[in-house]
Motif scaffolding. Structure first.
Motif, PDB file in Angstrom:
ATOM      1  N   GLU A  28       0.828  -1.210   0.000  1.00  0.00           N
ATOM      2  CA  GLU A  28       0.000   0.000   0.000  1.00  0.00           C
ATOM      3  C   GLU A  28       0.865   1.263   0.000  1.00  0.00           C
ATOM      4  O   GLU A  28       0.564   2.223  -0.709  1.00  0.00           O
ATOM      5  CB  GLU A  28      -0.931   0.007   1.210  1.00  0.00           C
ATOM      6  N   LYS A  29       1.950   1.239   0.787  1.00  0.00           N
ATOM      7  CA  LYS A  29       2.846   2.402   0.834  1.00  0.00           C
ATOM      8  C   LYS A  29       3.492   2.642  -0.527  1.00  0.00           C
ATOM      9  O   LYS A  29       3.588   3.781  -0.982  1.00  0.00           O
ATOM     10  CB  LYS A  29       3.920   2.202   1.900  1.00  0.00           C
ATOM     11  N   VAL A  30       3.926   1.583  -1.181  1.00  0.00           N
ATOM     12  CA  VAL A  30       4.554   1.727  -2.500  1.00  0.00           C
ATOM     13  C   VAL A  30       3.528   2.224  -3.517  1.00  0.00           C
ATOM     14  O   VAL A  30       3.803   3.132  -4.299  1.00  0.00           O
ATOM     15  CB  VAL A  30       5.187   0.398  -2.974  1.00  0.00           C
ATOM     16  N   MET A  31       2.338   1.633  -3.481  1.00  0.00           N
ATOM     17  CA  MET A  31       1.309   1.985  -4.460  1.00  0.00           C
ATOM     18  C   MET A  31       0.808   3.429  -4.280  1.00  0.00           C
ATOM     19  O   MET A  31       0.322   4.032  -5.228  1.00  0.00           O
ATOM     20  CB  MET A  31       0.130   1.016  -4.358  1.00  0.00           C
ATOM     21  N   SER A  32       0.937   3.977  -3.079  1.00  0.00           N
ATOM     22  CA  SER A  32       0.428   5.327  -2.817  1.00  0.00           C
ATOM     23  C   SER A  32       1.352   6.423  -3.335  1.00  0.00           C
ATOM     24  O   SER A  32       0.975   7.588  -3.372  1.00  0.00           O
ATOM     25  CB  SER A  32       0.188   5.523  -1.320  1.00  0.00           C
ATOM     26  N   ASP A  33       2.547   6.053  -3.758  1.00  0.00           N
ATOM     27  CA  ASP A  33       3.514   7.028  -4.267  1.00  0.00           C
ATOM     28  C   ASP A  33       3.911   6.634  -5.684  1.00  0.00           C
ATOM     29  O   ASP A  33       4.510   5.579  -5.891  1.00  0.00           O
ATOM     30  CB  ASP A  33       4.735   7.055  -3.342  1.00  0.00           C
ATOM     31  N   THR A  34       3.584   7.479  -6.629  1.00  0.00           N
ATOM     32  CA  THR A  34       3.824   7.174  -8.046  1.00  0.00           C
ATOM     33  C   THR A  34       5.287   6.860  -8.334  1.00  0.00           C
ATOM     34  O   THR A  34       5.590   5.916  -9.068  1.00  0.00           O
ATOM     35  CB  THR A  34       3.365   8.350  -8.937  1.00  0.00           C
ATOM     36  N   ASN A  35       6.202   7.626  -7.747  1.00  0.00           N
ATOM     37  CA  ASN A  35       7.625   7.395  -8.002  1.00  0.00           C
ATOM     38  C   ASN A  35       8.094   6.055  -7.448  1.00  0.00           C
ATOM     39  O   ASN A  35       8.839   5.329  -8.110  1.00  0.00           O
ATOM     40  CB  ASN A  35       8.466   8.535  -7.415  1.00  0.00           C
ATOM     41  N   ASN A  36       7.673   5.732  -6.227  1.00  0.00           N
ATOM     42  CA  ASN A  36       8.049   4.438  -5.647  1.00  0.00           C
ATOM     43  C   ASN A  36       7.464   3.291  -6.455  1.00  0.00           C
ATOM     44  O   ASN A  36       8.142   2.298  -6.725  1.00  0.00           O
ATOM     45  CB  ASN A  36       7.578   4.330  -4.189  1.00  0.00           C
ATOM     46  N   HIS A  37       6.200   3.445  -6.846  1.00  0.00           N
ATOM     47  CA  HIS A  37       5.542   2.406  -7.627  1.00  0.00           C
ATOM     48  C   HIS A  37       6.279   2.174  -8.943  1.00  0.00           C
ATOM     49  O   HIS A  37       6.560   1.039  -9.334  1.00  0.00           O
ATOM     50  CB  HIS A  37       4.081   2.780  -7.886  1.00  0.00           C
ATOM     51  N   LYS A  38       6.605   3.257  -9.618  1.00  0.00           N
ATOM     52  CA  LYS A  38       7.315   3.155 -10.897  1.00  0.00           C
ATOM     53  C   LYS A  38       8.684   2.506 -10.716  1.00  0.00           C
ATOM     54  O   LYS A  38       9.080   1.643 -11.501  1.00  0.00           O
ATOM     55  CB  LYS A  38       7.462   4.549 -11.519  1.00  0.00           C
ATOM     56  N   MET A  39       9.410   2.907  -9.672  1.00  0.00           N
ATOM     57  CA  MET A  39      10.751   2.366  -9.427  1.00  0.00           C
ATOM     58  C   MET A  39      10.695   0.857  -9.162  1.00  0.00           C
ATOM     59  O   MET A  39      11.457   0.089  -9.749  1.00  0.00           O
ATOM     60  CB  MET A  39      11.390   3.065  -8.228  1.00  0.00           C
ATOM     61  N   VAL A  40       9.800   0.443  -8.285  1.00  0.00           N
ATOM     62  CA  VAL A  40       9.678  -0.984  -7.960  1.00  0.00           C
ATOM     63  C   VAL A  40       9.245  -1.769  -9.189  1.00  0.00           C
ATOM     64  O   VAL A  40       9.782  -2.833  -9.482  1.00  0.00           O
ATOM     65  CB  VAL A  40       8.698  -1.197  -6.783  1.00  0.00           C
ATOM     66  N   ARG A  41       8.299  -1.224  -9.922  1.00  0.00           N
ATOM     67  CA  ARG A  41       7.801  -1.912 -11.125  1.00  0.00           C
ATOM     68  C   ARG A  41       8.922  -2.078 -12.159  1.00  0.00           C
ATOM     69  O   ARG A  41       9.097  -3.150 -12.732  1.00  0.00           O
ATOM     70  CB  ARG A  41       6.633  -1.132 -11.720  1.00  0.00           C
TER      71      ARG A  41
END
Length: 119
Positions: A28-41
């Motif tokens: 949820e924390k990763v998904m709530s931040d576009t930059n974190n989500h993009k980096m992990v993806r």
């Protein structure tokens, strides 16, 4: 149907485990931040691409390897992304352990012709 009941109980137990709760919280924390989500993806897609190439026994270019290392460096210094990947790894480890235990228990049930395959 005892085995099915136990499977449902195991699924509930896994979903209620601290490891799974931590995984969902981190996700949820990763998904709530576009930059974190993009980096992990990006990291996971590159990681998957390289794993797939290894399974197909294709050579992995130096460029792809360096890109994965660069992405890993970014992920590892980002506490939110790192926490998510660690939680994901822990849940995956538990699921793999469960699969191994079940696989070993039913090894004798392998179809004819597959007896010599190790799980």
């Amino acid at each position: 149907m005892v085995a099915n009941d136990l499977a449902h109980e195991l699924a509930r137990t896994l979903k209620e485990s601290d490891e799974f709760k931590q995984f969902n919280k981190s996700k949820e924390k990763v998904m709530s931040d576009t930059n974190n989500h993009k980096m992990v993806r990006e990291f996971q897609l590159k990681q998957w691409e390289i794993r797939e190439a290894q399974m197909m026994e294709h050579e992995i270019s130096e460029e792809k390897q360096q890109e994965l290392e660069r992405l890993y460096s970014l992920v590892s210094i980002n506490p939110t992304a790192r926490e998510y990947l660690e939680a994901e790894f822990e849940v995956s480890r538990i699921v793999n352990d469960i699969q191994k235990i079940i696989g070993e228990a039913i090894q004798d049930a392998m179809p004819i012709g597959f007896e010599e395959l190790s799980l």
